[in-house]
Design a protein around this motif. Structure first.
Motif, PDB file in Angstrom:
ATOM      1  N   GLY A  84       0.792  -1.226   0.000  1.00 43.46           N
ATOM      2  CA  GLY A  84       0.000   0.000   0.000  1.00 43.46           C
ATOM      3  C   GLY A  84       0.823   1.273   0.000  1.00 43.46           C
ATOM      4  O   GLY A  84       0.348   2.333   0.403  1.00 43.46           O
ATOM      5  N   LYS A  85       2.075   1.199  -0.469  1.00 45.92           N
ATOM      6  CA  LYS A  85       2.935   2.384  -0.536  1.00 45.92           C
ATOM      7  C   LYS A  85       3.009   2.860  -1.986  1.00 45.92           C
ATOM      8  O   LYS A  85       3.530   2.151  -2.847  1.00 45.92           O
ATOM      9  CB  LYS A  85       4.343   2.051  -0.024  1.00 45.92           C
ATOM     10  CG  LYS A  85       4.381   1.582   1.422  1.00 45.92           C
ATOM     11  CD  LYS A  85       5.778   1.112   1.803  1.00 45.92           C
ATOM     12  CE  LYS A  85       5.798   0.536   3.216  1.00 45.92           C
ATOM     13  NZ  LYS A  85       7.133  -0.037   3.556  1.00 45.92           N
ATOM     14  N   TYR A 134      -7.096  -7.420  -8.220  1.00 43.72           N
ATOM     15  CA  TYR A 134      -6.438  -6.146  -7.931  1.00 43.72           C
ATOM     16  C   TYR A 134      -6.183  -6.132  -6.423  1.00 43.72           C
ATOM     17  O   TYR A 134      -7.124  -6.056  -5.648  1.00 43.72           O
ATOM     18  CB  TYR A 134      -7.335  -4.977  -8.334  1.00 43.72           C
ATOM     19  CG  TYR A 134      -6.644  -3.624  -8.375  1.00 43.72           C
ATOM     20  CD1 TYR A 134      -6.189  -3.008  -7.208  1.00 43.72           C
ATOM     21  CD2 TYR A 134      -6.459  -2.943  -9.570  1.00 43.72           C
ATOM     22  CE1 TYR A 134      -5.568  -1.773  -7.238  1.00 43.72           C
ATOM     23  CE2 TYR A 134      -5.852  -1.693  -9.617  1.00 43.72           C
ATOM     24  CZ  TYR A 134      -5.406  -1.117  -8.453  1.00 43.72           C
ATOM     25  OH  TYR A 134      -4.792   0.113  -8.485  1.00 43.72           O
ATOM     26  N   PRO A 135      -4.930  -6.219  -5.996  1.00 40.46           N
ATOM     27  CA  PRO A 135      -4.627  -6.275  -4.558  1.00 40.46           C
ATOM     28  C   PRO A 135      -5.354  -5.180  -3.779  1.00 40.46           C
ATOM     29  O   PRO A 135      -5.247  -3.999  -4.122  1.00 40.46           O
ATOM     30  CB  PRO A 135      -3.106  -6.091  -4.520  1.00 40.46           C
ATOM     31  CG  PRO A 135      -2.640  -6.611  -5.844  1.00 40.46           C
ATOM     32  CD  PRO A 135      -3.713  -6.244  -6.819  1.00 40.46           C
ATOM     33  N   GLU A 136      -6.096  -5.553  -2.762  1.00 43.88           N
ATOM     34  CA  GLU A 136      -6.972  -4.607  -2.069  1.00 43.88           C
ATOM     35  C   GLU A 136      -6.201  -3.484  -1.368  1.00 43.88           C
ATOM     36  O   GLU A 136      -6.638  -2.328  -1.374  1.00 43.88           O
ATOM     37  CB  GLU A 136      -7.848  -5.351  -1.059  1.00 43.88           C
ATOM     38  CG  GLU A 136      -8.913  -4.490  -0.401  1.00 43.88           C
ATOM     39  CD  GLU A 136      -9.865  -3.842  -1.404  1.00 43.88           C
ATOM     40  OE1 GLU A 136     -10.361  -2.734  -1.114  1.00 43.88           O
ATOM     41  OE2 GLU A 136     -10.119  -4.438  -2.471  1.00 43.88           O
ATOM     42  N   ARG A 137      -5.079  -3.815  -0.766  1.00 42.81           N
ATOM     43  CA  ARG A 137      -4.310  -2.770  -0.082  1.00 42.81           C
ATOM     44  C   ARG A 137      -3.807  -1.736  -1.091  1.00 42.81           C
ATOM     45  O   ARG A 137      -3.827  -0.530  -0.821  1.00 42.81           O
ATOM     46  CB  ARG A 137      -3.138  -3.392   0.677  1.00 42.81           C
ATOM     47  CG  ARG A 137      -2.427  -2.403   1.602  1.00 42.81           C
ATOM     48  CD  ARG A 137      -1.309  -3.060   2.381  1.00 42.81           C
ATOM     49  NE  ARG A 137      -1.826  -4.050   3.312  1.00 42.81           N
ATOM     50  CZ  ARG A 137      -1.059  -4.771   4.122  1.00 42.81           C
ATOM     51  NH1 ARG A 137       0.255  -4.630   4.094  1.00 42.81           N
ATOM     52  NH2 ARG A 137      -1.601  -5.641   4.951  1.00 42.81           N
ATOM     53  N   LEU A 138      -3.386  -2.203  -2.256  1.00 39.75           N
ATOM     54  CA  LEU A 138      -2.960  -1.291  -3.323  1.00 39.75           C
ATOM     55  C   LEU A 138      -4.144  -0.460  -3.803  1.00 39.75           C
ATOM     56  O   LEU A 138      -4.013   0.746  -4.040  1.00 39.75           O
ATOM     57  CB  LEU A 138      -2.369  -2.089  -4.483  1.00 39.75           C
ATOM     58  CG  LEU A 138      -2.087  -1.319  -5.782  1.00 39.75           C
ATOM     59  CD1 LEU A 138      -1.109  -0.185  -5.548  1.00 39.75           C
ATOM     60  CD2 LEU A 138      -1.553  -2.259  -6.865  1.00 39.75           C
ATOM     61  N   ARG A 139      -5.280  -1.071  -3.917  1.00 44.65           N
ATOM     62  CA  ARG A 139      -6.484  -0.369  -4.386  1.00 44.65           C
ATOM     63  C   ARG A 139      -6.852   0.773  -3.442  1.00 44.65           C
ATOM     64  O   ARG A 139      -7.087   1.912  -3.868  1.00 44.65           O
ATOM     65  CB  ARG A 139      -7.634  -1.367  -4.500  1.00 44.65           C
ATOM     66  CG  ARG A 139      -8.892  -0.820  -5.158  1.00 44.65           C
ATOM     67  CD  ARG A 139      -9.921  -1.930  -5.310  1.00 44.65           C
ATOM     68  NE  ARG A 139     -11.081  -1.498  -6.050  1.00 44.65           N
ATOM     69  CZ  ARG A 139     -12.333  -1.597  -5.602  1.00 44.65           C
ATOM     70  NH1 ARG A 139     -12.573  -2.123  -4.421  1.00 44.65           N
ATOM     71  NH2 ARG A 139     -13.344  -1.187  -6.333  1.00 44.65           N
ATOM     72  N   GLN A 182      -6.063   7.358 -12.304  1.00 46.94           N
ATOM     73  CA  GLN A 182      -5.559   6.321 -11.394  1.00 46.94           C
ATOM     74  C   GLN A 182      -6.683   5.814 -10.477  1.00 46.94           C
ATOM     75  O   GLN A 182      -6.843   4.602 -10.281  1.00 46.94           O
ATOM     76  CB  GLN A 182      -4.418   6.886 -10.540  1.00 46.94           C
ATOM     77  CG  GLN A 182      -3.147   7.206 -11.295  1.00 46.94           C
ATOM     78  CD  GLN A 182      -2.315   5.968 -11.604  1.00 46.94           C
ATOM     79  OE1 GLN A 182      -2.466   4.918 -10.967  1.00 46.94           O
ATOM     80  NE2 GLN A 182      -1.419   6.083 -12.561  1.00 46.94           N
ATOM     81  N   VAL A 183      -7.463   6.733  -9.946  1.00 48.49           N
ATOM     82  CA  VAL A 183      -8.554   6.366  -9.034  1.00 48.49           C
ATOM     83  C   VAL A 183      -9.613   5.549  -9.759  1.00 48.49           C
ATOM     84  O   VAL A 183     -10.101   4.532  -9.245  1.00 48.49           O
ATOM     85  CB  VAL A 183      -9.180   7.638  -8.412  1.00 48.49           C
ATOM     86  CG1 VAL A 183     -10.419   7.278  -7.590  1.00 48.49           C
ATOM     87  CG2 VAL A 183      -8.156   8.358  -7.540  1.00 48.49           C
ATOM     88  N   ILE A 184      -9.996   5.995 -10.944  1.00 47.49           N
ATOM     89  CA  ILE A 184     -11.038   5.298 -11.719  1.00 47.49           C
ATOM     90  C   ILE A 184     -10.613   3.860 -12.016  1.00 47.49           C
ATOM     91  O   ILE A 184     -11.404   2.923 -11.886  1.00 47.49           O
ATOM     92  CB  ILE A 184     -11.347   6.069 -13.022  1.00 47.49           C
ATOM     93  CG1 ILE A 184     -12.042   7.392 -12.699  1.00 47.49           C
ATOM     94  CG2 ILE A 184     -12.224   5.232 -13.956  1.00 47.49           C
ATOM     95  CD1 ILE A 184     -12.113   8.361 -13.867  1.00 47.49           C
ATOM     96  N   LEU A 187     -10.921   1.885  -8.807  1.00 48.01           N
ATOM     97  CA  LEU A 187     -12.327   1.593  -8.498  1.00 48.01           C
ATOM     98  C   LEU A 187     -12.838   0.430  -9.334  1.00 48.01           C
ATOM     99  O   LEU A 187     -13.653  -0.378  -8.870  1.00 48.01           O
ATOM    100  CB  LEU A 187     -13.194   2.832  -8.744  1.00 48.01           C
ATOM    101  CG  LEU A 187     -13.027   3.994  -7.769  1.00 48.01           C
ATOM    102  CD1 LEU A 187     -13.822   5.209  -8.253  1.00 48.01           C
ATOM    103  CD2 LEU A 187     -13.477   3.605  -6.367  1.00 48.01           C
ATOM    104  N   ASN A 188     -12.365   0.342 -10.562  1.00 50.61           N
ATOM    105  CA  ASN A 188     -12.792  -0.723 -11.477  1.00 50.61           C
ATOM    106  C   ASN A 188     -11.893  -1.962 -11.402  1.00 50.61           C
ATOM    107  O   ASN A 188     -12.047  -2.880 -12.198  1.00 50.61           O
ATOM    108  CB  ASN A 188     -12.806  -0.195 -12.912  1.00 50.61           C
ATOM    109  CG  ASN A 188     -13.970   0.737 -13.178  1.00 50.61           C
ATOM    110  OD1 ASN A 188     -15.070   0.313 -13.511  1.00 50.61           O
ATOM    111  ND2 ASN A 188     -13.732   2.035 -13.010  1.00 50.61           N
ATOM    112  N   ARG A 189     -10.951  -1.957 -10.470  1.00 54.76           N
ATOM    113  CA  ARG A 189     -10.012  -3.076 -10.295  1.00 54.76           C
ATOM    114  C   ARG A 189      -9.238  -3.374 -11.584  1.00 54.76           C
ATOM    115  O   ARG A 189      -9.109  -4.522 -12.008  1.00 54.76           O
ATOM    116  CB  ARG A 189     -10.736  -4.329  -9.800  1.00 54.76           C
ATOM    117  CG  ARG A 189     -11.423  -4.152  -8.458  1.00 54.76           C
ATOM    118  CD  ARG A 189     -12.037  -5.452  -7.966  1.00 54.76           C
ATOM    119  NE  ARG A 189     -12.762  -5.245  -6.722  1.00 54.76           N
ATOM    120  CZ  ARG A 189     -12.217  -5.214  -5.501  1.00 54.76           C
ATOM    121  NH1 ARG A 189     -10.918  -5.394  -5.383  1.00 54.76           N
ATOM    122  NH2 ARG A 189     -12.950  -5.018  -4.431  1.00 54.76           N
TER     123      ARG A 189
END
Length: 252
Positions: A84-85, A134-139, A182-184, A187-189
Protein backbone atom coordinates in the motif's frame (compact mmCIF):
# COMPACT_ATOMS: atom_id res chain seq x y z
CA UNK A 1 5.23 -8.72 -35.23
CA UNK A 2 4.83 -12.27 -36.50
CA UNK A 3 5.84 -15.34 -34.49
CA UNK A 4 8.90 -16.10 -36.65
CA UNK A 5 10.35 -12.63 -36.08
CA UNK A 6 9.48 -12.80 -32.41
CA UNK A 7 11.29 -16.10 -31.99
CA UNK A 8 14.37 -14.74 -33.77
CA UNK A 9 14.40 -11.63 -31.57
CA UNK A 10 14.08 -13.71 -28.41
CA UNK A 11 16.78 -16.13 -29.59
CA UNK A 12 19.26 -13.28 -30.04
CA UNK A 13 18.35 -11.33 -26.91
CA UNK A 14 18.43 -14.25 -24.49
CA UNK A 15 22.15 -14.69 -25.28
CA UNK A 16 22.83 -11.64 -23.09
CA UNK A 17 24.06 -13.05 -19.74
CA UNK A 18 22.55 -10.30 -17.56
CA UNK A 19 18.98 -10.86 -18.78
CA UNK A 20 16.45 -12.40 -16.41
CA UNK A 21 13.39 -12.23 -18.61
CA UNK A 22 11.94 -11.07 -21.92
CA UNK A 23 8.30 -9.99 -21.77
CA UNK A 24 5.90 -8.71 -24.43
CA UNK A 25 3.52 -6.02 -23.23
CA UNK A 26 1.24 -3.22 -24.39
CA UNK A 27 1.43 0.46 -23.57
CA UNK A 28 -1.05 3.33 -23.17
CA UNK A 29 -4.67 2.39 -23.80
CA UNK A 30 -3.62 -0.78 -25.61
CA UNK A 31 -2.94 -4.01 -23.75
CA UNK A 32 -2.04 -5.90 -26.91
CA UNK A 33 1.63 -6.82 -27.27
CA UNK A 34 3.41 -3.89 -28.87
CA UNK A 35 6.80 -3.75 -27.18
CA UNK A 36 9.36 -5.84 -25.33
CA UNK A 37 10.47 -5.45 -21.73
CA UNK A 38 13.95 -6.66 -20.86
CA UNK A 39 14.33 -7.51 -17.17
CA UNK A 40 18.00 -7.53 -16.21
CA UNK A 41 20.42 -7.52 -13.32
CA UNK A 42 21.47 -4.03 -12.23
CA UNK A 43 24.77 -2.98 -13.78
CA UNK A 44 25.00 -6.17 -15.82
CA UNK A 45 23.66 -4.91 -19.15
CA UNK A 46 25.49 -2.30 -21.21
CA UNK A 47 23.87 -0.29 -23.98
CA UNK A 48 26.74 -1.26 -26.27
CA UNK A 49 26.08 -4.95 -25.68
CA UNK A 50 22.37 -4.53 -26.30
CA UNK A 51 22.87 -2.45 -29.44
CA UNK A 52 25.24 -5.09 -30.77
CA UNK A 53 22.54 -7.75 -30.43
CA UNK A 54 19.88 -5.49 -31.96
CA UNK A 55 22.22 -4.76 -34.88
CA UNK A 56 22.28 -8.48 -35.67
CA UNK A 57 18.52 -8.27 -36.16
CA UNK A 58 18.65 -5.61 -38.89
CA UNK A 59 17.26 -8.06 -41.44
CA UNK A 60 13.94 -8.04 -39.58
CA UNK A 61 11.94 -5.24 -41.15
CA UNK A 62 9.91 -4.65 -37.99
CA UNK A 63 11.22 -2.02 -35.55
CA UNK A 64 12.12 -3.49 -32.16
CA UNK A 65 10.68 -1.39 -29.35
CA UNK A 66 12.23 -2.37 -26.05
CA UNK A 67 12.45 -0.98 -22.55
CA UNK A 68 14.90 -1.95 -19.84
CA UNK A 69 13.84 -2.90 -16.32
CA UNK A 70 16.25 -3.61 -13.47
CA UNK A 71 14.77 -6.68 -11.84
CA UNK A 72 15.68 -5.66 -8.25
CA UNK A 73 14.01 -2.26 -8.69
CA UNK A 74 10.87 -3.95 -10.04
CA UNK A 75 10.81 -6.39 -7.11
CA UNK A 76 11.09 -3.46 -4.68
CA UNK A 77 8.40 -1.43 -6.47
CA UNK A 78 5.94 -4.32 -6.48
CA UNK A 79 6.60 -5.07 -2.79
CA UNK A 80 5.83 -1.43 -1.97
CA UNK A 81 2.63 -1.57 -4.05
CA UNK A 82 1.36 -4.67 -2.31
CA UNK A 83 2.09 -3.00 1.04
CA UNK A 84 0.00 0.00 0.00
CA UNK A 85 2.94 2.38 -0.54
CA UNK A 86 2.46 4.61 -3.60
CA UNK A 87 5.37 6.51 -5.13
CA UNK A 88 5.85 8.56 -8.32
CA UNK A 89 9.17 9.35 -9.98
CA UNK A 90 9.94 11.68 -12.86
CA UNK A 91 10.97 10.04 -16.13
CA UNK A 92 11.43 11.56 -19.59
CA UNK A 93 8.39 11.00 -21.79
CA UNK A 94 6.04 10.69 -18.80
CA UNK A 95 4.84 14.19 -17.85
CA UNK A 96 2.73 12.85 -14.99
CA UNK A 97 5.58 10.70 -13.70
CA UNK A 98 5.89 6.93 -13.37
CA UNK A 99 3.76 5.40 -10.61
CA UNK A 100 5.30 2.33 -8.99
CA UNK A 101 2.09 0.37 -9.56
CA UNK A 102 2.78 0.52 -13.32
CA UNK A 103 5.53 -2.06 -12.79
CA UNK A 104 2.97 -4.39 -11.26
CA UNK A 105 0.73 -3.77 -14.29
CA UNK A 106 3.58 -4.63 -16.67
CA UNK A 107 4.18 -7.89 -14.85
CA UNK A 108 0.45 -8.65 -14.67
CA UNK A 109 -0.38 -7.98 -18.34
CA UNK A 110 2.94 -9.02 -19.86
CA UNK A 111 3.45 -12.32 -21.71
CA UNK A 112 6.69 -14.06 -20.85
CA UNK A 113 8.61 -14.90 -24.02
CA UNK A 114 11.66 -16.21 -22.20
CA UNK A 115 13.16 -16.13 -18.72
CA UNK A 116 16.26 -17.38 -16.90
CA UNK A 117 16.12 -20.69 -15.00
CA UNK A 118 15.48 -18.95 -11.66
CA UNK A 119 12.11 -17.77 -13.12
CA UNK A 120 12.03 -14.46 -11.26
CA UNK A 121 9.44 -12.98 -13.64
CA UNK A 122 7.08 -15.91 -13.08
CA UNK A 123 7.55 -15.49 -9.33
CA UNK A 124 6.63 -11.79 -9.62
CA UNK A 125 3.52 -12.66 -11.65
CA UNK A 126 2.48 -15.05 -8.90
CA UNK A 127 3.13 -12.44 -6.23
CA UNK A 128 0.86 -9.90 -7.95
CA UNK A 129 -1.94 -12.38 -8.74
CA UNK A 130 -1.84 -14.06 -5.32
CA UNK A 131 -3.86 -11.19 -3.85
CA UNK A 132 -6.65 -11.36 -6.41
CA UNK A 133 -7.63 -9.40 -9.49
CA UNK A 134 -6.44 -6.15 -7.93
CA UNK A 135 -4.63 -6.28 -4.56
CA UNK A 136 -6.97 -4.61 -2.07
CA UNK A 137 -4.31 -2.77 -0.08
CA UNK A 138 -2.96 -1.29 -3.32
CA UNK A 139 -6.48 -0.37 -4.39
CA UNK A 140 -7.26 1.51 -1.19
CA UNK A 141 -3.89 3.25 -1.15
CA UNK A 142 -4.22 4.30 -4.81
CA UNK A 143 -7.66 5.83 -4.25
CA UNK A 144 -6.63 7.71 -1.10
CA UNK A 145 -3.30 8.93 -2.47
CA UNK A 146 -4.53 10.19 -5.82
CA UNK A 147 -7.74 11.77 -4.57
CA UNK A 148 -5.57 13.90 -2.29
CA UNK A 149 -3.15 14.62 -5.13
CA UNK A 150 -6.04 15.80 -7.33
CA UNK A 151 -7.39 18.07 -4.61
CA UNK A 152 -4.02 19.71 -3.99
CA UNK A 153 -3.35 20.17 -7.71
CA UNK A 154 -6.73 21.82 -8.29
CA UNK A 155 -6.34 24.14 -5.30
CA UNK A 156 -2.95 25.34 -6.58
CA UNK A 157 -4.26 25.68 -10.13
CA UNK A 158 -7.31 27.69 -9.09
CA UNK A 159 -5.27 30.21 -7.13
CA UNK A 160 -2.95 30.62 -10.13
CA UNK A 161 -5.86 31.04 -12.56
CA UNK A 162 -7.26 33.91 -10.47
CA UNK A 163 -3.97 35.72 -11.01
CA UNK A 164 -4.01 35.02 -14.75
CA UNK A 165 -1.76 31.97 -14.68
CA UNK A 166 -3.67 29.92 -17.25
CA UNK A 167 -0.60 27.90 -18.19
CA UNK A 168 -0.03 26.82 -14.59
CA UNK A 169 -3.74 26.15 -14.08
CA UNK A 170 -3.83 23.91 -17.17
CA UNK A 171 -0.84 21.96 -15.90
CA UNK A 172 -2.46 21.57 -12.50
CA UNK A 173 -5.62 20.24 -14.11
CA UNK A 174 -3.54 17.76 -16.10
CA UNK A 175 -2.11 16.47 -12.80
CA UNK A 176 -5.61 16.23 -11.33
CA UNK A 177 -7.06 14.45 -14.37
CA UNK A 178 -4.21 11.92 -14.37
CA UNK A 179 -4.79 11.35 -10.67
CA UNK A 180 -8.49 10.73 -11.31
CA UNK A 181 -7.55 8.23 -14.01
CA UNK A 182 -5.56 6.32 -11.39
CA UNK A 183 -8.55 6.37 -9.03
CA UNK A 184 -11.04 5.30 -11.72
CA UNK A 185 -8.87 2.33 -12.67
CA UNK A 186 -8.55 1.33 -9.02
CA UNK A 187 -12.33 1.59 -8.50
CA UNK A 188 -12.79 -0.72 -11.48
CA UNK A 189 -10.01 -3.08 -10.30
CA UNK A 190 -7.95 -2.42 -13.43
CA UNK A 191 -4.17 -2.08 -13.13
CA UNK A 192 -2.89 0.88 -15.17
CA UNK A 193 0.18 0.55 -17.39
CA UNK A 194 0.74 4.22 -18.21
CA UNK A 195 -0.92 7.63 -18.24
CA UNK A 196 -0.84 7.51 -22.05
CA UNK A 197 -4.38 6.85 -23.23
CA UNK A 198 -5.50 6.75 -19.62
CA UNK A 199 -8.37 9.21 -20.02
CA UNK A 200 -9.74 7.22 -22.96
CA UNK A 201 -9.58 3.94 -21.04
CA UNK A 202 -11.08 5.50 -17.90
CA UNK A 203 -13.97 6.80 -20.00
CA UNK A 204 -14.73 3.24 -21.13
CA UNK A 205 -14.83 1.73 -17.62
CA UNK A 206 -18.17 1.14 -15.85
CA UNK A 207 -17.32 3.20 -12.75
CA UNK A 208 -16.43 6.61 -14.15
CA UNK A 209 -17.90 10.14 -14.37
CA UNK A 210 -20.33 10.50 -17.28
CA UNK A 211 -18.63 11.48 -20.55
CA UNK A 212 -15.34 11.74 -18.66
CA UNK A 213 -13.12 12.06 -21.74
CA UNK A 214 -15.29 14.70 -23.44
CA UNK A 215 -15.45 16.82 -20.29
CA UNK A 216 -11.72 16.62 -19.60
CA UNK A 217 -11.02 17.77 -23.16
CA UNK A 218 -13.57 20.56 -22.78
CA UNK A 219 -11.73 21.93 -19.75
CA UNK A 220 -8.57 22.29 -21.84
CA UNK A 221 -10.61 24.14 -24.49
CA UNK A 222 -11.90 26.57 -21.87
CA UNK A 223 -8.37 27.23 -20.67
CA UNK A 224 -7.19 27.72 -24.26
CA UNK A 225 -9.97 30.27 -24.74
CA UNK A 226 -8.76 32.08 -21.61
CA UNK A 227 -12.00 31.29 -19.80
CA UNK A 228 -11.01 29.86 -16.40
CA UNK A 229 -14.50 30.53 -15.00
CA UNK A 230 -16.14 27.96 -17.29
CA UNK A 231 -13.15 25.65 -16.86
CA UNK A 232 -13.59 25.53 -13.11
CA UNK A 233 -17.35 25.11 -13.37
CA UNK A 234 -16.68 21.85 -15.24
CA UNK A 235 -13.78 20.91 -12.97
CA UNK A 236 -15.92 21.38 -9.86
CA UNK A 237 -18.61 19.08 -11.25
CA UNK A 238 -16.03 16.44 -12.14
CA UNK A 239 -14.49 16.71 -8.68
CA UNK A 240 -17.90 16.26 -7.03
CA UNK A 241 -18.70 13.22 -9.18
CA UNK A 242 -15.36 11.65 -8.34
CA UNK A 243 -16.04 12.18 -4.63
CA UNK A 244 -19.44 10.48 -4.98
CA UNK A 245 -17.90 7.50 -6.80
CA UNK A 246 -15.25 7.09 -4.09
CA UNK A 247 -17.80 7.48 -1.30
CA UNK A 248 -20.02 4.83 -2.91
CA UNK A 249 -17.03 2.49 -3.13
CA UNK A 250 -16.13 3.11 0.54
CA UNK A 251 -19.68 2.37 1.68
CA UNK A 252 -19.75 -0.80 -0.41
Amino acid sequence: MNEVNREKIVSELKSIPALKGIVAYGGGDNITESAILLYHVAGGLSNQELEHVVHRLDDIEVPIHYKLREIDSVVHAISDCLDGKITIKYESGHPFGVVNSSYAAEIHYGRILWEAPDQLVTALKGKVSAQGEYPERLRQATIAYFMEEATLALENGHSAAIQGGIHYASGSFFQAACSWVQVIHALNRQLLLSEKGGVKRANQLPISPKQFRVRVNQVYRYFAANNPTLAYCEIDMLEQEMAVLVRTYAEA
